[in-house]
Design an enzyme around this catalytic site. Structure first.
Site, PDB file in Angstrom:
ATOM      1  N   ASP A   1       0.957  -1.166   0.144  1.00 37.95           N
ATOM      2  CA  ASP A   1      -0.143   0.029   0.013  1.00 37.95           C
ATOM      3  C   ASP A   1       0.955   1.207   0.119  1.00 37.95           C
ATOM      4  O   ASP A   1       1.702   1.386   1.015  1.00 37.95           O
ATOM      5  CB  ASP A   1      -0.942   0.009   1.379  1.00 37.95           C
ATOM      6  CG  ASP A   1      -1.895   1.067   1.137  1.00 37.95           C
ATOM      7  OD1 ASP A   1      -2.972   0.822   0.737  1.00 37.95           O
ATOM      8  OD2 ASP A   1      -1.390   2.244   1.639  1.00 37.95           O
ATOM      9  N   ILE A   2       0.501   2.081  -1.125  1.00 35.15           N
ATOM     10  CA  ILE A   2       1.440   3.359  -1.079  1.00 35.15           C
ATOM     11  C   ILE A   2       1.305   4.292   0.157  1.00 35.15           C
ATOM     12  O   ILE A   2       0.046   4.406   0.481  1.00 35.15           O
ATOM     13  CB  ILE A   2       1.202   4.192  -2.408  1.00 35.15           C
ATOM     14  CG1 ILE A   2       1.290   3.476  -3.589  1.00 35.15           C
ATOM     15  CG2 ILE A   2       2.053   5.331  -2.400  1.00 35.15           C
ATOM     16  CD1 ILE A   2       1.068   3.947  -4.814  1.00 35.15           C
TER      17      ILE A   2
ATOM     18  N   ASN B   1      -2.068  13.096  -3.837  1.00 36.61           N
ATOM     19  CA  ASN B   1      -3.192  13.726  -4.707  1.00 36.61           C
ATOM     20  C   ASN B   1      -3.489  15.014  -4.433  1.00 36.61           C
ATOM     21  O   ASN B   1      -3.691  15.895  -5.096  1.00 36.61           O
ATOM     22  CB  ASN B   1      -4.519  12.938  -4.456  1.00 36.61           C
ATOM     23  CG  ASN B   1      -4.368  11.506  -5.387  1.00 36.61           C
ATOM     24  OD1 ASN B   1      -3.826  11.639  -6.594  1.00 36.61           O
ATOM     25  ND2 ASN B   1      -5.164  10.464  -5.221  1.00 36.61           N
TER      26      ASN B   1
ATOM     27  N   HIS C   1      -4.616  14.640  -9.088  1.00 39.94           N
ATOM     28  CA  HIS C   1      -4.898  13.576  -9.292  1.00 39.94           C
ATOM     29  C   HIS C   1      -4.078  12.971 -10.533  1.00 39.94           C
ATOM     30  O   HIS C   1      -3.915  11.758 -10.521  1.00 39.94           O
ATOM     31  CB  HIS C   1      -6.578  13.216  -9.487  1.00 39.94           C
ATOM     32  CG  HIS C   1      -7.120  13.453  -8.163  1.00 39.94           C
ATOM     33  ND1 HIS C   1      -7.455  12.417  -7.148  1.00 39.94           N
ATOM     34  CD2 HIS C   1      -7.852  14.319  -7.648  1.00 39.94           C
ATOM     35  CE1 HIS C   1      -8.129  12.639  -6.192  1.00 39.94           C
ATOM     36  NE2 HIS C   1      -8.196  13.922  -6.348  1.00 39.94           N
TER      37      HIS C   1
ATOM     38  N   ASP D   1      -2.281   9.580 -10.364  1.00 40.55           N
ATOM     39  CA  ASP D   1      -2.369   8.608 -11.469  1.00 40.55           C
ATOM     40  C   ASP D   1      -1.073   7.983 -12.012  1.00 40.55           C
ATOM     41  O   ASP D   1      -0.707   6.622 -12.225  1.00 40.55           O
ATOM     42  CB  ASP D   1      -3.330   8.949 -12.521  1.00 40.55           C
ATOM     43  CG  ASP D   1      -4.666   8.753 -11.933  1.00 40.55           C
ATOM     44  OD1 ASP D   1      -5.029   8.408 -11.227  1.00 40.55           O
ATOM     45  OD2 ASP D   1      -5.475   9.386 -13.015  1.00 40.55           O
TER      46      ASP D   1
ATOM     47  N   ASP E   1       5.239 -16.420 -14.596  1.00 41.37           N
ATOM     48  CA  ASP E   1       4.210 -17.532 -14.352  1.00 41.37           C
ATOM     49  C   ASP E   1       4.479 -18.053 -13.137  1.00 41.37           C
ATOM     50  O   ASP E   1       3.302 -18.738 -12.395  1.00 41.37           O
ATOM     51  CB  ASP E   1       4.505 -18.622 -15.385  1.00 41.37           C
ATOM     52  CG  ASP E   1       6.081 -19.293 -14.989  1.00 41.37           C
ATOM     53  OD1 ASP E   1       6.734 -18.699 -14.522  1.00 41.37           O
ATOM     54  OD2 ASP E   1       6.072 -20.529 -15.585  1.00 41.37           O
TER      55      ASP E   1
ATOM     56  N   GLU F   1      -5.038   2.573  -4.013  1.00 41.84           N
ATOM     57  CA  GLU F   1      -3.378   2.551  -3.815  1.00 41.84           C
ATOM     58  C   GLU F   1      -2.977   1.070  -3.250  1.00 41.84           C
ATOM     59  O   GLU F   1      -1.624   1.276  -3.000  1.00 41.84           O
ATOM     60  CB  GLU F   1      -3.003   3.554  -3.058  1.00 41.84           C
ATOM     61  CG  GLU F   1      -3.174   3.715  -1.592  1.00 41.84           C
ATOM     62  CD  GLU F   1      -4.625   4.549  -1.078  1.00 41.84           C
ATOM     63  OE1 GLU F   1      -4.682   4.887  -0.176  1.00 41.84           O
ATOM     64  OE2 GLU F   1      -5.290   4.534  -2.292  1.00 41.84           O
TER      65      GLU F   1
END
Length: 385
Positions: free
Chosen positions: A256-257, A264, A269, A273, A289, A299
């Site tokens: 999680d950032i 933001n 925003h 992004d 794989d 986020e």
């Protein structure tokens, strides 16, 4: 040199004319008269300015397509038109991003961009409608098969009845006439069924294509290009099965950032992004794989490692965390250097829990602790007793 320049200009002018005619053909509009064929349109008039504006636009589209060696297709023309006119913010942002990153655009990338733009239009209602249509087509197909079988049975029974008359030595002429009539009727019925089946097959094929597009749209995050939470749940089930069959380790990590809301709020925003896409790209470098990365929402990202212990997964995720934390990111909008961007993570051993959902919750709790204890760190969840 003068002759070469004239030749190039003439060729370019011809390309502009062809683009103009081709574009109008796509829209179903007739060719517009050229300025020379409009003696009443004074120079500088609204009509003349509009014609010149369109000519310049088609010229820009031609230059854009040929600069990137793109095929002259309706799809590429449409994307170029959206980008150059600013008609689609999503297209404009995507093109600018790939130009900054690679400097060139490919036909395959244009197709994927157009697909993602169309995918945005696929709503749950539209997907449900398509599924209903498929069911309707299958019901119709089943009905046609039943009708065809019943018709064949009726035809066979009628032939047997007429054959009895022939065997009994009855007057053959009316019996033969009825046989001919029955045969004609059956042939006509068969033709009708075949026509309906062909039409049904075309519709089913089109629906399959639409459903495949909808399925891809439903399982991918259009901002980062990563699989989404729904797709990850399917991958988790499959990887859990493979891990158990191969007696392999399976570990999951939530990332999680840190302070993303502040990114933001401070930079907007659009920059937020770009940060999401950048972090997604760093995480995706580990994907293969045996390692799967998805955007879990907002986020938050999730990583699944088959063949790695939870401790080894911690090391792999921590390497990405350190890479991100040591980077100096710049706000592309104003050129200002941004505050350090980092993420926190929680890792759990999936096989240490009876239910994979319990493992996800454990990884989420470890992530929460990492946030509580200062962020920009990776914590390993305690295994269940």
């Amino acid at each position: 040199m003068t002759g070469a320049s004239t030749s190039t200009a003439g060729s370019h002018h011809g390309l502009t004319d062809r683009l103009s005619r081709w574009a109008r053909g796509l829209s179903g509009k007739p060719d517009e008269p050229q300025v020379e064929s409009e003696p009443r349109a004074r120079a500088g008039s609204a009509a003349s300015r509009e014609i010149n504006r369109r000519r310049r636009l088609y010229e820009e589209i031609g230059e854009f397509l040929f600069a990137h060696d793109l095929d002259l297709t309706p799809l590429n023309f449409g994307v170029a038109l959206d980008y150059l006119t600013g008609a689609s913010i999503g297209v404009e942002k995507a093109v600018q991003a790939v130009l900054m990153e690679r400097g060139k655009i490919s036909n395959a990338w244009m197709e994927s961009l157009a697909a993602s733009q169309r995918a945005d239009e696929v709503t749950p209602d539209a997907l449900a409608s398509m599924l209903d249509k498929v069911e309707e087509n299958l019901d119709e197909f089943t009905g046609l098969m039943t009708e065809s079988r019943n018709s064949a049975k009726d035809y066979g029974a009628a032939l047997q009845e007429q054959a009895k008359g022939l065997a009994a030595g009855a007057d053959n002429e009316p019996i033969l006439a009825r046989l001919v009539s029955l045969t004609r009727s059956m042939v006509e019925k068969t033709r009708q069924v075949e026509t309906q089946l062909r039409e049904n097959q075309k519709q089913t094929q089109a629906l399959k294509s639409s459903l495949e597009t909808a399925r891809r749209a439903a399982e991918h995050d259009h901002l980062t290009g990563l699989p989404n939470r729904r797709a990850f749940e399917g991958v988790l089930r499959e990887e859990l099965k493979l891990a158990k069959e191969g007696d392999e380790q399976l570990s999951v990590a939530f990332c999680d950032i840190d302070h993303f809301k502040l990114v933001n709020d401070t930079h907007g925003h659009e920059t937020g992004d770009r940060v999401l896409k950048f972090v997604a790209g760093l995480l995706a470098k580990a994907s293969d794989d045996r390692c799967h990365v998805a955007r879990h929402g907002g986020e938050e990202f999730v990583m699944l490692f088959r063949g790695k212990t939870a401790a080894e997964t911690c090391e792999a995720v921590d390497a990405v965390r350190e890479d991100l934390a040591n980077r100096s990111l710049v706000n592309r909008t104003n050129g200002e250097r941004m505050e350090r961007v980092s993420f926190s993570a929680g890792v759990a051993n999936v096989l240490a829990y009876d239910d994979p959902r319990a493992a996800l919750k454990a990884a989420d709790r470890a992530l929460y602790l990492a946030k509580e204890h200062g962020r920009n760190r990776v914590y390993l969840a305690a295994e269940a007793d």
